[in-house]
Design an enzyme around this catalytic site. Sequence first.
Site, PDB file in Angstrom:
ATOM      1  N   ASN A   1       0.837  -1.181   0.011  1.00  0.00           N
ATOM      2  CA  ASN A   1       0.076   0.073  -0.101  1.00  0.00           C
ATOM      3  C   ASN A   1       0.806   1.121   0.038  1.00  0.00           C
ATOM      4  OD1 ASN A   1      -1.778   2.144   0.301  1.00  0.00           O
ATOM      5  ND2 ASN A   1      -2.453   1.433   2.374  1.00  0.00           N
ATOM      6  N   TRP A   2       1.031   1.954  -1.268  1.00  0.00           N
ATOM      7  CA  TRP A   2       1.888   3.126  -1.385  1.00  0.00           C
ATOM      8  C   TRP A   2       1.624   4.311  -0.754  1.00  0.00           C
ATOM      9  CZ3 TRP A   2       4.130   2.694  -7.202  1.00  0.00           C
ATOM     10  CH2 TRP A   2       4.848   1.548  -7.362  1.00  0.00           C
ATOM     11  N   LYS A   3       0.342   4.326  -0.294  1.00  0.00           N
ATOM     12  CA  LYS A   3      -0.472   5.436   0.352  1.00  0.00           C
ATOM     13  C   LYS A   3      -0.200   6.614  -0.560  1.00  0.00           C
ATOM     14  CE  LYS A   3      -0.313   3.195   4.552  1.00  0.00           C
ATOM     15  NZ  LYS A   3      -0.260   3.166   6.226  1.00  0.00           N
TER      16      LYS A   3
ATOM     17  N   HIS B   1      -9.745   1.054   4.724  1.00  0.00           N
ATOM     18  CA  HIS B   1      -8.415   1.286   5.430  1.00  0.00           C
ATOM     19  C   HIS B   1      -8.787   2.196   6.580  1.00  0.00           C
ATOM     20  CE1 HIS B   1      -4.564   2.362   6.355  1.00  0.00           C
ATOM     21  NE2 HIS B   1      -4.068   1.160   5.813  1.00  0.00           N
TER      22      HIS B   1
ATOM     23  N   GLU C   1      -7.046   4.603   7.783  1.00  0.00           N
ATOM     24  CA  GLU C   1      -6.823   5.882   7.301  1.00  0.00           C
ATOM     25  C   GLU C   1      -7.908   6.443   6.506  1.00  0.00           C
ATOM     26  OE1 GLU C   1      -3.171   5.518   5.623  1.00  0.00           O
ATOM     27  OE2 GLU C   1      -2.220   4.945   7.494  1.00  0.00           O
TER      28      GLU C   1
ATOM     29  N   GLU D   1      -5.290  -5.080  10.530  1.00  0.00           N
ATOM     30  CA  GLU D   1      -4.620  -3.948  10.730  1.00  0.00           C
ATOM     31  C   GLU D   1      -4.778  -3.297  12.020  1.00  0.00           C
ATOM     32  OE1 GLU D   1      -2.418  -2.713   6.725  1.00  0.00           O
ATOM     33  OE2 GLU D   1      -4.141  -1.391   6.949  1.00  0.00           O
TER      34      GLU D   1
ATOM     35  N   GLY E   1       2.114   2.436  10.969  1.00  0.00           N
ATOM     36  CA  GLY E   1       2.951   3.572  10.704  1.00  0.00           C
ATOM     37  C   GLY E   1       3.948   3.880  12.073  1.00  0.00           C
TER      38      GLY E   1
ATOM     39  N   SER F   1       3.356  -1.898  10.539  1.00  0.00           N
ATOM     40  CA  SER F   1       4.645  -1.888  10.758  1.00  0.00           C
ATOM     41  C   SER F   1       5.281  -3.254  10.160  1.00  0.00           C
ATOM     42  CB  SER F   1       5.188  -1.623  12.241  1.00  0.00           C
ATOM     43  OG  SER F   1       4.478  -0.201  12.352  1.00  0.00           O
TER      44      SER F   1
ATOM     45  N   GLY G   1       2.648  -1.266   4.264  1.00  0.00           N
ATOM     46  CA  GLY G   1       2.860   0.353   4.003  1.00  0.00           C
ATOM     47  C   GLY G   1       4.359   0.660   3.809  1.00  0.00           C
ATOM     48  N   GLY G   2       4.889   1.303   4.692  1.00  0.00           N
ATOM     49  CA  GLY G   2       6.104   1.899   4.618  1.00  0.00           C
ATOM     50  C   GLY G   2       7.211   0.937   3.774  1.00  0.00           C
TER      51      GLY G   2
HETATM   52  P1  13P Z   1       2.988   0.418   7.677  1.00  0.00           P
HETATM   53  O1  13P Z   1       3.259  -0.948   7.143  1.00  0.00           O
HETATM   54  O2  13P Z   1       3.568   1.710   7.185  1.00  0.00           O
HETATM   55  O3  13P Z   1       2.754   0.298   9.292  1.00  0.00           O
HETATM   56  O4  13P Z   1       1.488   0.508   7.157  1.00  0.00           O
HETATM   57  C1  13P Z   1       0.437  -0.523   7.005  1.00  0.00           C
HETATM   58  C2  13P Z   1      -0.704  -0.079   6.543  1.00  0.00           C
HETATM   59  O5  13P Z   1      -1.514   0.635   6.815  1.00  0.00           O
HETATM   60  C3  13P Z   1      -0.923  -0.788   5.345  1.00  0.00           C
HETATM   61  O6  13P Z   1      -2.118  -0.626   4.530  1.00  0.00           O
END
Ligand code: 13P
Length: 251
Positions: free
Chosen positions: A9-11, A94, A96, A166, A172, A211, A232-233
Amino acid sequence: MRQSLVIGNWKMNGTRASAQALAQGIIAGLGTSNAALAICVPYLHIPDISQVVSGTQLALGSQNIADKAAGAFTGEISASMLAEFGCQYALVGHSERRSYYGDTDATVAARFAQAQEQNIIPVLCVGETLEEREQDQTFQVINKQLDAVIDVAGVAAFSRAVVAYEPVWAIGTGKTASDEQAQEVHSHIRKYFADKDQAIADKLQILYGGSAKPDNAKGLFAMPDIDGGLIGGASLDAESFLKIYNSTKAV
Ligand code: 13P
């Protein structure tokens, strides 16, 4: 045995050029794993990336999807638009989107249904906040998030869907759920489905997100009910994303 699946997930990250380079880097490093791999990229990058991934093992997805099919919904992107560019997955719900952009259990359920209308696989994200965990509400919160979708789409719809656990407190933050903490919730989710339909539960891919990194992925993915990850990251770097991908269980 379930096929493992890792989704990046590149956000809201990357330029047009860096996005293409990252996708190309991932493809260049793909080995012989038989796990599935996908990237959910910003909407604007979908046309470019759909060309980059065309004919490869890397699948494309979106990070959200409209809750309506078409019409006067300014600023939204529909399932049919995403399907036209070859999106195979769409994240729905998600945390967010739920916490910053007003997504509710009802809109998440509608997005899930819209994705399936176009044969896009919805990746339903569920998870508790730290406060909810501390109040021992984790299972109740997740049941409510799942109930909302099943009420609209039915349990059988999960033969064409993915669930991502999640924990909001792990996203994050660098705080990963321990292997056992994650497994406990994944096993709860599988049992939730098994109580309704054993065959659906046995086949359902349940991903962990929060994470996840190259150094903790193997332990998480070794757990019996963790079928891969939503990253994510660490998905923003081809090498670390591929290390995570190569940590999935062999099937
Ligand atoms: P991180 O891996 O950056 O914690 O993000 C997880 C996430 O929200 C994937 O959708």
